[in-house]
Each structure stands twice: as structure tokens, then as C-alpha cells.
Motif scaffolding. Structure first.
Motif, mmCIF file in Angstrom:
data_model
loop_
_atom_site.group_PDB
_atom_site.id
_atom_site.type_symbol
_atom_site.label_atom_id
_atom_site.label_comp_id
_atom_site.label_asym_id
_atom_site.label_seq_id
_atom_site.Cartn_x
_atom_site.Cartn_y
_atom_site.Cartn_z
ATOM 1 N N THR A 1 33.562 53.919 -2.390
ATOM 2 C CA THR A 1 32.259 54.544 -2.148
ATOM 3 C C THR A 1 32.246 56.021 -2.560
ATOM 4 O OG1 THR A 1 31.675 53.017 -0.399
ATOM 5 C CG2 THR A 1 30.585 55.135 -0.322
ATOM 6 N N PHE A 2 33.377 56.670 -2.544
ATOM 7 C CA PHE A 2 33.503 58.078 -2.964
ATOM 8 C C PHE A 2 32.623 58.999 -2.124
ATOM 9 C CE2 PHE A 2 34.816 55.435 -6.445
ATOM 10 C CZ PHE A 2 35.881 56.109 -7.013
ATOM 11 N N ALA A 3 32.562 58.710 -0.819
ATOM 12 C CA ALA A 3 31.683 59.484 0.061
ATOM 13 C C ALA A 3 32.356 60.748 0.566
ATOM 14 C CB ALA A 3 31.238 58.637 1.236
ATOM 15 N N LEU A 4 33.657 60.871 0.388
ATOM 16 C CA LEU A 4 34.357 62.027 0.934
ATOM 17 C C LEU A 4 34.927 62.878 -0.190
ATOM 18 C CD1 LEU A 4 36.304 60.334 3.876
ATOM 19 C CD2 LEU A 4 34.141 61.570 3.959
ATOM 20 N N THR A 5 35.121 64.124 0.134
ATOM 21 C CA THR A 5 35.707 65.033 -0.840
ATOM 22 C C THR A 5 36.408 66.149 -0.082
ATOM 23 O OG1 THR A 5 35.250 66.359 -2.818
ATOM 24 C CG2 THR A 5 33.676 66.564 -1.015
ATOM 25 N N ILE A 6 37.139 66.964 -0.810
ATOM 26 C CA ILE A 6 37.630 68.212 -0.221
ATOM 27 C C ILE A 6 36.690 69.301 -0.709
ATOM 28 C CG2 ILE A 6 39.564 69.831 -0.029
ATOM 29 C CD1 ILE A 6 40.263 67.064 1.051
ATOM 30 N N SER B 1 35.219 66.776 3.657
ATOM 31 C CA SER B 1 33.780 66.861 3.863
ATOM 32 C C SER B 1 33.083 65.618 3.315
ATOM 33 C CB SER B 1 33.250 68.104 3.136
ATOM 34 O OG SER B 1 31.862 68.006 2.953
ATOM 35 N N SER B 2 32.079 65.191 4.038
ATOM 36 C CA SER B 2 31.245 64.099 3.518
ATOM 37 C C SER B 2 30.084 64.756 2.778
ATOM 38 C CB SER B 2 30.772 63.203 4.651
ATOM 39 O OG SER B 2 30.291 63.981 5.735
ATOM 40 N N SER B 3 30.385 65.352 1.688
ATOM 41 C CA SER B 3 29.460 66.047 0.788
ATOM 42 C C SER B 3 28.599 67.106 1.480
ATOM 43 C CB SER B 3 28.583 65.063 0.013
ATOM 44 O OG SER B 3 27.634 64.471 0.833
ATOM 45 N N GLY B 4 29.217 67.835 2.399
ATOM 46 C CA GLY B 4 28.528 68.970 2.999
ATOM 47 C C GLY B 4 27.490 68.612 4.053
ATOM 48 N N GLU C 1 24.572 61.271 7.569
ATOM 49 C CA GLU C 1 23.631 61.601 6.484
ATOM 50 C C GLU C 1 24.271 61.426 5.109
ATOM 51 O OE1 GLU C 1 21.175 65.354 8.302
ATOM 52 O OE2 GLU C 1 23.344 65.537 8.106
ATOM 53 N N SER C 2 25.556 61.168 5.088
ATOM 54 C CA SER C 2 26.271 61.137 3.810
ATOM 55 C C SER C 2 26.178 59.752 3.189
ATOM 56 C CB SER C 2 27.728 61.506 4.044
ATOM 57 O OG SER C 2 28.387 60.417 4.663
ATOM 58 N N GLU C 3 26.946 59.571 2.122
ATOM 59 C CA GLU C 3 26.972 58.270 1.449
ATOM 60 C C GLU C 3 27.880 57.265 2.160
ATOM 61 O OE1 GLU C 3 28.208 60.849 -1.533
ATOM 62 O OE2 GLU C 3 26.924 60.013 -3.082
ATOM 63 N N THR D 1 26.636 52.291 -9.868
ATOM 64 C CA THR D 1 27.040 52.949 -8.636
ATOM 65 C C THR D 1 28.231 53.825 -8.988
ATOM 66 O OG1 THR D 1 27.641 52.512 -6.330
ATOM 67 C CG2 THR D 1 28.540 51.006 -7.965
ATOM 68 N N PRO D 2 28.488 54.910 -8.231
ATOM 69 C CA PRO D 2 29.518 55.849 -8.669
ATOM 70 C C PRO D 2 30.767 55.192 -9.294
ATOM 71 C CG PRO D 2 28.518 56.668 -6.699
ATOM 72 C CD PRO D 2 27.841 55.358 -7.019
ATOM 73 N N ASN E 1 26.774 59.432 -12.848
ATOM 74 C CA ASN E 1 27.223 58.230 -12.147
ATOM 75 C C ASN E 1 28.471 58.483 -11.305
ATOM 76 O OD1 ASN E 1 26.828 55.606 -11.338
ATOM 77 N ND2 ASN E 1 28.120 54.745 -12.939
ATOM 78 N N VAL E 2 28.402 59.552 -10.531
ATOM 79 C CA VAL E 2 29.448 59.834 -9.541
ATOM 80 C C VAL E 2 28.755 59.984 -8.188
ATOM 81 C CG1 VAL E 2 30.950 60.972 -11.218
ATOM 82 C CG2 VAL E 2 29.317 62.335 -9.909
ATOM 83 N N SER E 3 29.531 60.176 -7.135
ATOM 84 C CA SER E 3 28.915 60.298 -5.814
ATOM 85 C C SER E 3 28.474 61.739 -5.568
ATOM 86 C CB SER E 3 29.902 59.865 -4.741
ATOM 87 O OG SER E 3 30.975 60.779 -4.683
ATOM 88 N N ARG E 4 27.627 61.906 -4.573
ATOM 89 C CA ARG E 4 27.225 63.272 -4.198
ATOM 90 C C ARG E 4 28.450 64.059 -3.746
ATOM 91 N NH1 ARG E 4 23.117 60.801 -0.928
ATOM 92 N NH2 ARG E 4 24.002 61.743 0.938
ATOM 93 N N ALA E 5 29.363 63.364 -3.058
ATOM 94 C CA ALA E 5 30.570 64.034 -2.584
ATOM 95 C C ALA E 5 31.403 64.546 -3.763
ATOM 96 C CB ALA E 5 31.393 63.090 -1.706
ATOM 97 N N HIS F 1 29.726 67.650 -4.868
ATOM 98 C CA HIS F 1 29.906 68.689 -3.854
ATOM 99 C C HIS F 1 31.313 69.283 -3.933
ATOM 100 C CE1 HIS F 1 29.331 70.741 -0.023
ATOM 101 N NE2 HIS F 1 30.509 70.285 0.357
#
Lengths: 998, 153
Positions: free
Chosen positions: A178-183, A193-196, A201-203, A437-438, B52-56, B59
Motif C-alpha cells: 500500500t505504501f502508506a508509510l514513509t520516513i 509518518s503516514s504521509s503527514g 486520514e492516510s492511505e 495503484t501505487p 503512480n506512487v503513494s502520497r506517503a 511526502h
């Protein structure tokens, strides 16, 4: 069992065939050359300290705790990222390594709470002890005052405990996809972070992979705080979709703390989705009914009674109905939510105690065309592969399925394959997530008009035949050549070309050609499909069309290929296997076969009726005409789930006795006279069979809340009707299944406990089961090609109803929502929404989020609209999870010609703005002799769908004889005006005359 | 510096040209910043869709690079190198002087000006180095910077 801690080898298993030998702390290990030093050590029984490594994720090398020394090399490489090589000598312990690890750990601990809320759950604190950290000398800036994110209903993100090891981010990327998390940020400011935004509310899709991966208390299930640390585990199987994930139910006393996906689970290999992982709270919901109840009339209040009383009441009523209205006046429906054992005893009760074959299953309304279509072509009703097979596919053709919502754990596996280069072709009227999708994009999206599946599959097959892409070696070696010759002649007709069918499907011919070429020209192409294939007037034809395509291109009988129905419910496969269909005994053997009947007659000490019984829609029609009087419904809410609600309600109202066995009072129980409380999967002891034919054990983690197992209730009812079954436990039921059903002959609870799970067939030839079917020959011997004429559905967009409605389900909710509506999953989806294209909305003055009235020729309902480009103009879409919106008030009783599987996926509708909310459901009443009308429709539909290049009347006569009850056959013969029938049916009746009247 | 006022339509046009390139996220964010002077929050979803990437994913990149900004820039931007080589030839003094000349503190900004530290501009032989609105200056003094800002505004 005490709490089961699964070993973590740090990095995934090596797959190389090149085996090397290394020496670790003096211990020799032989291991594939692409294994990490960390994993090699773990396998040698030497654990190396680690934080950022876990064996579900690729090595990352960030925590620097797992450093080792290698003879002849400088420095201290990290053991997770360094692969072994032949002759390597490694030491995992030395003073220097201790110093490095303690130094690193001290830095980590300086920015980590001294005592974390997660207690023993925190791997960090354990690791600090392991490396011998005694004190933390550093002071200064820290992250210890960051706020907690409690927005997800099931887990907490506490950044103060986070060490930014990236495990959660990688689990979201690599495992879930899902790629919902990042640093976010860098250096000291780096934070997960879940995209700030907050998690909710995130993906994030709340699959729980990050929570499982977290080595600290940063990501923790909330129940761990509210209930406490678990003390024992029970391995069991999720009761939601047909993926059949294995879980460790972690208990504290009698209370379930959490469900943790089990790494050894054959279907899920340690992954999960929001439903299985978190949405189990319904099992102890206050709405659960745990006492039997009865009432004389459906307008009376319920009266709680003892089990004995309820069973006696039901049995007496059933017997009275049979003596007044005949043996065939009662029947029952088995549930695909229940275990194989529970289903087996219900069909046994109906066949042996009721003395008729009026047993059907909720698979009627989902995958019955799979049963028919795959039996006709391959010889058995089952997916051909295991899930792992998809990792070896070069192309996946996905038809009428939306795995990211309906089969999320399989979807994650599919996404992993797609990111590694597998190509994807999507055939769907909607822009499902997998189209784009991502990090994933389908090569082709054939966005067809609902109801034109057969046209598309024929067009693809036409291209394959026309462009010389047929795998003739495979066809010659494996298939029935007469059937192939007939099929090849048919499919090559110009009317089946993509150009000719473009007007029907609305898919550009060139796109169909490209997709067909892609499917036919790679080494391994696999087909996965869902209810978008089966729930049509030509559902069975489409399944056969899919089988034809796979056989013609040689894509069957090995890993990476195959035809795979994605089953909707946890035990659809099993309930079908268990003889739930009115024409079939367990193991898909026709009831008319005297040899099969004999096996059961000896085992059951009874005489079985040789004629097929009623299907669910036949039962409804017959109830309305007054022939059918009593029904036993095991765990299925037909009043909400079945199409044309007003028709179903009329049928239920017409019945003298409705027995419902369920967890909750539901829409159907509003029409019931007897309520038998059911048990949740947490109380059941038995087996579920998933979409890959995998028989998984379901183990009770708590005592039955009703005082009885469901199979006991069924046995008690049968006994009260005069037929003793006499099982002591559900293992004995499985023993009886094995004794009577060749594909199950090697299955027992003991063997399942030993092997973990078994994919049937499991017999002397395949003692440990069969991951891939049809390897050397098809179950029926030679694969049979079936001619599949495209017959447009009668349900067409008209001036009055110009839009086509198609229905489906969403990630967080499940079918009629009886379970998921009673969990926090409503946070994501608390009502059914109508998806409509901007142009259709604009034309009708509909705004995003406003109420709309949705009407078809059978009913009207009201729900909120969402304007989206996921549906094309002319098509609208909704889910059917909420009784308030009752999407099935709209759907019609049109159905598959061969199996009566309802045509849920195509309903002509009109949409208009509405000022009122959803209380305004209107049902249109049915008029006339509904049963006779259905009989005429069904007969004509069969005639329209059988191939016309051989004597079609024989096929029609044979079909009617195989699947219709004698009573329906008689009505067709004697009561139907010949003018209403197609000429082929009339010819068939002439053929069959003697037989029917005899 | 003059930038195009933000609009999602104009942003779409920018992204059409960048999303097909290899490693498109960073390239897209830089292109947006070149066009609009900054990357507003609402661009995150647009970049995610286009690439085509995620919002995360977006970010993560957006917050990683200090050079990328999420709010409109002041009229002028001054960056002073505070890495080792420049420190050794007087950049600390330069920072002090610049703070006085511009009447603002390092890492602070107002509508007119911002002062930001930067870690090496690759101009070590001519330190202390600074950058005014993208223009590199060697052997910089606060007065040089002030004149240049005046000239540019």
C-alpha cells in the motif's frame, strides 16, 4: 497451548540451488548461497542481535546491531545484508562486537522510554539486555514528548517509542503493497509518518502488517492495553473471505486479545487484512443471541426456550408439514460461513431425515456457475492452483474480481508479483484499484459493459485461434479433440471477432487483440476471477469460456498458470464439496448415480431419493405457489443477500415454518418461527476449505456461547425427526466425509494437525494433498472444450431504466455486514454509497454526497451518491452491506441459465435526486404464477445457451433432467403453453416425454 | 523572483512533462517549485497520481530535501554556507553581519526575505559562499548580499 512465539530468522529464505558451507562460531551450516549470514546463524541455532531485520522483509542494514566478524575481511559487516559464501568463517561474538552493539544500543535507548507501555512486547528492551547494555550516559534532545496517534480504531502509533528502523514502512511496501508509510524529514527530525496526516486520514488500509513488524511498542494493538498481555495461543482460520488466512488467536484466559497472522499459514504466510486481523469483535457483541427462541406467528414476540424445547418444537412442525403437504414440502440451505462438518450434517439431515434432496447452499448465489463450468470442462469444481503459484505467472488475467477489496491478502501477493514484473490484464466494467495503484499499472484494462463477459472471452479466444496462437501440442495431448474441433470452428466464426463484438462490449477491438496476444504468448499465464464472472445470466458460459481459453493456450496443469475462482466466503469451496447442491452428493457426484448413492445409503443406513431437489430460487417460487412450506436456514441472511428482496420476502412470508440458525437476529429472522443461536468461528471445531482447496483447521478458542456446537443442533433436530446421526465430535464427521468421498479419503483431523493444512484431492495417490491440479491429465480425463455462444442478457438498459447497476463489496465490510457492521470497521464505511459517473450525475442534477433514489423494475431504494471516475458513463455501482439501503431491493430474479446464480452484476436502473433518507424503500409486489413464469424463463434460457451446432434439444433435455426437480419437469411438460416456449425446448420435451411421464 | 501563481491546471501541465521521466517524484517536485516557487500540500496528491506512487512516497521526498518548500517563498532568499570550509574562512561572521543587515534571524523569514543555512555549495575555494535567489556568490560579505538583494527586488 502456551503463547506461541514463532522463530524469526531475520531475513527471507534463500532460493538458490547453489548450496554452500560456512562456519559460524565453529558450527558448520550448509545453506543456499543467497542466504544472509544472519539467517544462516539462526538456522544454526545462533541468534544475532537485531532490530531492523525480520524474516518477512528484505534486509535493510540500518540498525547496525547485527554486526559480525568474518575471517580474512576487514571491518564488521552487518550480518543481515551480507550473504554467505563458501568456506566463510564467521564469529558473532567478540569484545569488539559487544562494544559496537552496546554503543549503538545505548544511543537507541537514550531516545526511548525507559519503560515502554508495551512491556514484554518491546523487542528493544529485550535486545538491550541481550547485548549487555547496563546504563545510558547520554542526555539531551529526544522525541519522548511527541503525541500519540490514536486515530485508528484498532492500533496506536506512539512515536516516542519509535526507533525509525523502517520495519513498518517496509512491511507496508513489501508485504502489503500500500505504501502508506514513509520516513518524513531527515537526520534527527526523521520520523515514521503516514504521509503527514493521522493514520485514519492516510492511505493506510489497516492490514496490521506494520503493527506486526514493529520491534518496539510504537505500533501496538489497543487490546494489548485494554485486555493485557496474552498468555496462550490457538492456531485457527479466519472466517471472512475465501483466502482462508491462518491466525494465532492470542488469548488471556477466555478473552481474545488479538489475532496475529500465522507465518506457517499456507494461504497467507504471515499476512492479514483489516477484517481477519481486527474485525472479530462481533463474536462477543451484545447483539449475539445465545438462547434458542420460538414463536407461533412472525408477528408474535420471541420466546426464549430450552434447546430441547426448541428442537422438539421444530421437529414436530417439520414432521407435521411433511405429513400434510408431502415429503418434498420442506428443505434447507447450508451456509458457506460454517465448517465442512456443520454443512455436511445439514445436507445429511435433509437427505436422510427429511428424505428429500431439497438442500441448497448460499454458493448458489455466488459460485454455482464455477461448479457447473469447471465440472463440464475440467471435471471438477475447483481452482487449479495454490496462491503461491501467482508468483510464477508472467501474465495474470483478472476478470470480474476486485481482490484489493474482497481478497486483500491474495491481492498483496498478486501486487508483489506485479511489482516484480508480472503483467496484468484487467477485465472489469469498473476502474478497480489494481488497474492503477501505487507502483502497479495494468497493461490492459478491458472496460466492458456489464453483461458482456462472454463476448469478451470469445473475442479473445477468436484472436488466439485466428492468429495461430493455439497451443496445439497441449490440445492434442490433453484435450478431447472432437470437442476442440467443434469449438475451433465456432470460435473462428466472424461473429466472434473483437471487431464484430465491439458494439456490444464497447471495448476497442485492437485492445482486445493486444490483451489476447499478451495472454497467449507468455510462458505462464493465469486467470483469476470472481463474482463478476459468475453472477450473470451467462455465468456458467463465461466460466466455460475461461476454461476454453486456458486449455487452448496450454495454460493449465503446472505452477504459474491455471484457472482460479476467488471464492467469496471462507467456506464456499467446502460447502460445495460437502454435497450442498440439490443434485449432488459430497465430492460433486450426481445424485442419480446409483453407485454413489449406494456408498451413502450403506453409510447412512437409509434410502436416498435419486432425483434432484429444489434450488434456492425454486424454493422461493414454490413457497409462493404454496407447495413448499418449511425451511431450515443455516447462517445465511437470504432476506438481505438474495436478489429481488420483495420476492424473497413474499416467499418467506408464505412459509409455515422458517428455522434460522444464526449469530444475530437478522433480516431473515424477521420471518422466522424458530431461532437456533449459532456459534462464531472462535467457538467452532472443524475445518474450512479455501479458494485453493486448502482444508484448514478451525479450532475453538473459547467454549460455545450457546451451550452446543452447531453440528450438535443439527444432529439433535435430525434425531428428533427420527434419524440418529450419533457423532461424538466433529473429527468423526470428517472421518465419515473421508470414508465416503474419494477426494477426501486421506483427510483426518489428526493429519491436518500434523501437516497444518491439506489441499484436496488427498488420497492414496496424493497422501499430502495436491497444490496444483490437472498436471498429467484432467480430472475428467481429457479436457473438454465447450461451445460458448454469447447471448445478451434480457436485462437491458431501456429508456425508463437507462443505467446499468453492478454490485460488489468493499474492503472494510463483508457481505450483508452482520459481522463487520458490529465492529469498528464502520469507521471506514458506514453506509452503502452509489458510485456514479460525473456525466450521468450532471444530467440528473445529482451532487456528490447527496441522497438519490435508485429504482429498477422490481423496487426502489435510497442511498447517497458519490461522483467518481471509477465507473464509466452509463454504469453505476454500489455495495450491499447495509440493510437500511437494501441494494437487493433493486436487483432482479434473472439468473444464470445453467445454475440460477442471480444476475447481481447487471440491473437496469434509473437514478434521481431524493430529498429523503433511506427509510423510503419500496418493494414492488410479484403477481401471477411466479413459479410457472420462472420455469418458462429458465427453459428458454437453457435453449438459448446450449450450442446449436449439435442437436441442441438433447442438451436441453439432458440439462433439465440433471438439474430440475421432477415437479418442475412435470409443470413444464403439462402446464406450460407451448407458444411461450422456444422451438428447441418444444423439441426437447418431445424427446423427453417418455422419461418425464414415466 | 517571479513565479507563476499556483493553479492545479498549471501544475498538471508541469507534471505531464515530468511524470514519465525516470525517478519522477523528485523531478516533478523540483519542476513544480521552479514554476510556482513552492510545492503546496495539495500538490502531493497530484504528484502521487501522476507518478503512480503513494502520497506517503511523495511526502517522504518532499520533507527529506530542505530545498523543497511547502509555503510560498518570500521575495528574496539568502542562503549562507555554514559547512566546515566556509566556517574556517569566516562564515560565522558573515551570518552575524547578514542578520544585522537584513534585520532577520537565520532560519527565520518574512514576506520579503529569508535567511537559511546551507551545507556546502561546492564553492569551497572561494568561501565564505552564499546564494541569493539561486545565484552563487563567492568571498561573500553581508554588503554584497544586501546589494544583490536590492538589485533583485
Amino acid at each position: 497451548m502456551t503463547l506461541l512465539i514463532e522463530p524469526d530468522y531475520g531475513t527471507p529464505a534463500g532460493k538458490s540451488l547453489d548450496i554452500v558451507e560456512v562456519e559460524i562460531d565453529g558450527v558448520s551450516v550448509s545453506i543456499p548461497s543467497d542466504t544472509s549470514i544472519m539467517r544462516a546463524s539462526a538456522l544454526a541455532g545462533i541468534s544475532i542481535p537485531k532490530l531492523c531485520a525480520t524474516d518477512s522483509l528484505n534486509a535493510f542494514g540500518s540498525c547496525r546491531l547485527c554486526v559480525v566478524e568474518i575471517d580474512g575481511r576487514n571491518g564488521t559487516p552487518s550480518s543481515c545484508t551480507t550473504p554467505v559464501s563458501g568456506g566463510m568463517k564467521i564469529s558473532t561474538k567478540s569484545e569488539r562486537l559487544d562494544r559496537i552493539r552496546q554503543g549503538v544500543m545505548e544511543l537507541y535507548m537514550s531516545d526511548h522510554p525507559e519503560k515502554c507501555a508495551a512491556g514484554d512486547e518491546c523487542e528493544m528492551h529485550g535486545m538491550a539486555k541481550t547485548v549487555g547494555l547496563k546504563e545510558v550516559r547520554y542526555e539531551g534532545q529526544s522525541h519522548l514528548d511527541l503525541p500519540k496517534d490514536e486515530s485508528n480504531p484498532y492500533f496506536t502509533f506512539d512515536s516516542t517509542e519509535c526507533i525509525v528502523c523502517n520495519r513498518c514502512v517496509r512491511a507496508c511496501d513489501e508485504v502489503q503493497g500500500t505504501f502508506a508509510l514513509t520516513i518524513e524529514n531527515r537526520g534527527f527530525e526523521s520520523r515514521v509518518s503516514s504521509s503527514g496526516t493521522s493514520f485514519i486520514e492516510s492511505e493506510c488500509v489497516s492490514c496490521g502488517a506494520c503493527v506486526q513488524a514493529c520491534p518496539t511498542g510504537a505500533l501496538t494493538e489497543k487490546t494489548l492495553y485494554t485486555i493485557g498481555t496474552p498468555t496462550r495461543s490457538v492456531i485457527t482460520t479466519c472466517a471472512y473471505c475465501g483466502v482462508g488466512c491462518s491466525f494465532k488467536a492470542e488469548m488471556r484466559g477466555d478473552e481474545l486479545v488479538r489475532m496475529v497472522p500465522y507465518k506457517d499459514g499456507g494461504a497467507n504466510e504471515g499476512h492479514s487484512c483489516v477484517k481477519g486481523r481486527f474485525a472479530w469483535g462481533y463474536a462477543t457483541h451484545e447483539d449475539r443471541i445465545t438462547t434458542p427462541m420460538i414463536r407461533e406467528k412472525i408477528t408474535d414476540p420471541w420466546k426464549a426456550v430450552s434447546w430441547d424445547h426448541a428442537i422438539d418444537y421444530a421437529a414436530t412442525k417439520l414432521k407435521a408439514l411433511q405429513s400434510e403437504f408431502g415429503i418434498d414440502s420442506i428443505g434447507g440451505i447450508t451456509s458457506s460461513r460454517c465448517t465442512n462438518e456443520e454443512v455436511f450434517v445439514v445436507q445429511k439431515m435433509i437427505r436422510a431425515a427429511f428424505g428429500n434432496n431439497n438442500v441448497d447452499t448460499c454458493a448458489r448465489v455466488c459460485h454455482s456457475p464455477t461448479g457447473y463450468g469447471l465440472s463440464q470442462t475440467f471435471g471438477t469444481s475447483a481452482g487449479t492452483q495454490d496462491f503461491e503459484s501467482v508468483e510464477h505467472s508472467d501474465v495474470v488475467l483478472l476478470i470480474g474480481a476486485n481482490p484489493t477489496a474482497a481478497h486483500p491478502v491474495f491481492a498483496s501477493r498478486l501486487k508483489q508479483a506485479l511489482r516484480k514484473g508480472t503483467k496484468l490484464i484487467v477485465v472489469d466494467p469498473r476502474q478497480i484499484e489494481l488497474v492503477r495503484t501505487p507502483h502497479i499499472e495494468a497493461s490492459h484494462h478491458l472496460q466492458l459493459l456489464p453483461g458482456t463477459n462472454v463476448a469478451i472471452i470469445n473475442a479473445m479466444a477468436h484472436v488466439i485461434a485466428e492468429e495461430g496462437l493455439i497451443d496445439r501440442d497441449f490440445v492434442n495431448a490433453r484435450c478431447d479433440l472432437d470437442s476442440f474441433a467443434r469449438w475451433e470452428e465456432f470460435i473462428s466464426l466472424p461473429e466472434n471477432s473483437p471487431e464484430a463484438l465491439e458494439a456490444s462490449t464497447r471495448v476497442p477491438a485492437e485492445e482486445v487483440r493486444k490483451a489476447a496476444r499478451l495472454y497467449a504468448t507468455v510462458p505462464n499465464a493465469a486467470i483469476y476471477y470472481g463474482l463478476g464472472v459468475t453472477e450473470h445470466s451467462q455465468g456458467s458460459t463465461m466460466v466455460m469460456g475461461i476454461a476454453n481459453l486456458a486449455m487452448a493456450t496450454g495454460n493449465i496443469g503446472r505452477t504459474g498458470v491455471g484457472v482460479n475462482p476467488l471464492r467469496g466466503q471462507n467456506n464456499v469451496q467446502g460447502s460445495c464439496d460437502m454435497g450442498s447442491f440439490p443434485h449432488e452428493l459430497p465430492g460433486y457426484r450426481h445424485i442419480s448415480n446409483p453407485k454413489t448413492r449406494e456408498i451413502f445409503e450403506i453409510q447412512w443406513k437409509t434410502v436416498l431419493n435419486a432425483k434432484p431437489g429444489m434450488r434456492i430460487p425454486n424454493m422461493f417460487d414454490s413457497a409462493i405457489s404454496g407447495e413448499f412450506k418449511g425451511i431450515y436456514i443455516q447462517g445465511e441472511d437470504i432476506a438481505q443477500s438474495d436478489p429481488n428482496t420483495s420476492h424473497v420476502h413474499a416467499a418467506l412470508r408464505a412459509l409455515d415454518l422458517v428455522i434460522v440458525q444464526d449469530l444475530f437476529l437478522n433480516e431473515t429472522s424477521k420471518f422466522a418461527h424458530v431461532f437456533f443461536p449459532g456459534t462464531s468461528f472462535l467457538e467452532k471445531d472443524g475445518t474450512f476449505t479455501n479458494a485453493e482447496r486448502r482444508i484448514n483447521r478451525v479450532r475453538p478458542v473459547m467454549a460455545s456461547k450457546t451451550g452446543k456446537s452447531e453440528w450438535e443442533v443439527t444432529c439433535d433436530l435430525a434425531a428428533a425427526m427420527g434419524y440418529e446421526m450419533g457423532y461424538e465430535n466433529s473429527a468423526q464427521i470428517m472421518d465419515e466425509i473421508a470414508a465416503t468421498t474419494p477426494t477426501f479419503s486421506g483427510v483426518s483431523f489428526a493429519k491436518l494437525d500434523e501437516l497444518g493444512s491439506i489441499q484436496w484431492p488427498c488420497n492414496a495417490e496424493h497422501p499430502e494433498g495436491t497444490p496444483v491440479m490437472h498436471i498429467d491429465h484432467f480430472v475428467r480425463g481429457e479436457g473438454r472444450f465447450m461451445v460458448t455462444p454469447y447471448v445478451p442478457t434480457d436485462e437491458k438498459a431501456t429508456r425508463k431504466f437507462p443505467l446499468l447497476l453492478t454490485t460488489g463489496r468493499i474492503l472494510s465490510q463483508y457481505n450483508v455486514g452482520a459481522q463487520t457492521r458490529r465492529t469498528a470497521n464502520v469507521v471506514w464505511h458506514s453506509e452503502d454509497i452509489l458510485d456514479i459517473h460525473e456525466s450521468d450525475a450532471e444530467l440528473r442534477g445529482i451532487e456528490d454526497g447527496s441522497w438519490v433514489k435508485l429504482s429498477s423494475r422490481v423496487g426502489e431504494t435510497i442511498m447517497k451518491a458519490r461522483i467518481t471516475d471509477q465507473v464509466p458513463a452509463g454504469v453505476v455501482y454500489t455495495t450491499f452491506h447495509f440493510p437500511e439501503s437494501g441494494a437487493n431491493v433493486i436487483t432482479t430474479d434473472y439468473s444464470d441459465w445453467a445454475t440460477n446464480c442471480p444476475e447481481y452484476k447487471v440491473t437496469a436502473v434509473e437514478i434521481a435526486p431524493s430529498s429523503k433518507g433511506p427509510q423510503a424503500i419500496t418493494e414492488h409486489a410479484s403477481h401471477g404464477d411466479v413459479e410457472l413464469e420462472s420455469i418458462i424463463r429458465m427453459a428458454n434460457q437453457i435453449a438459448a445457451n446450449v450450442p446449436t451446432n449439435t442437436a441442441p434439444e438433447h442438451a436441453v433435455a439432458h440439462h433439465i433432467e440433471q438439474f430440475w426437480t421432477p415437479y418442475m419437469q412435470e409443470r413444464l411438460m403439462k402446464e406450460v403453453d407451448r407458444a411461450a416456449l422456444s422451438p428447441i425446448v418444444i423439441k426437447a420435451l418431445a424427446l423427453d416425454l417418455n422419461h418425464v411421464l414415466s | 523572483m517571479l513565479f507563476t501563481p499556483w493553479s492545479s491546471q498549471a501544475a498538471s501541465a508541469v507534471l505531464d512533462a515530468t511524470c514519465e521521466k525516470p525517478g519522477p517524484v523528485l523531478i516533478s517536485l523540483q519542476a513544480l517549485q521552479n514554476e510556482f516557487g513552492y510545492v503546496p500540500k495539495e500538490a502531493v496528491e497530484m504528484v502521487a497520481k501522476a507518478c503512480n506512487v503513494s502520497r506517503a512516497d511523495v511526502h517522504g521526498v518532499l520533507t527529506f530535501y530542505h530545498d523543497l518548500r511547502t509555503s510560498p517563498p518570500p521575495k528574496n532568499s539568502v542562503r549562507i554556507c555554514v559547512a566546515e570550509a566556509c566556517q574556517s574562512v569566516g562564515s560565522r561572521k558573515l551570518v552575524e553581519d547578514a542578520e544585522k543587515v537584513f534585520g532577520t534571524q537565520m532560519e527565520e523569514s518574512n514576506d520579503d526575505i529569508e535567511l537559511k543555512p546551507v551545507y556546502c555549495l561546492g564553492n569551497c575555494a572561494l568561501g565564505p559562499s552564499a546564494m541569493v535567489d539561486g545565484e552563487l556568490i563567492g568571498r561573500a560579505t553581508a554588503n554584497d548580499l544586501h546589494h544583490l538583494v536590492k538589485a533583485k527586488s
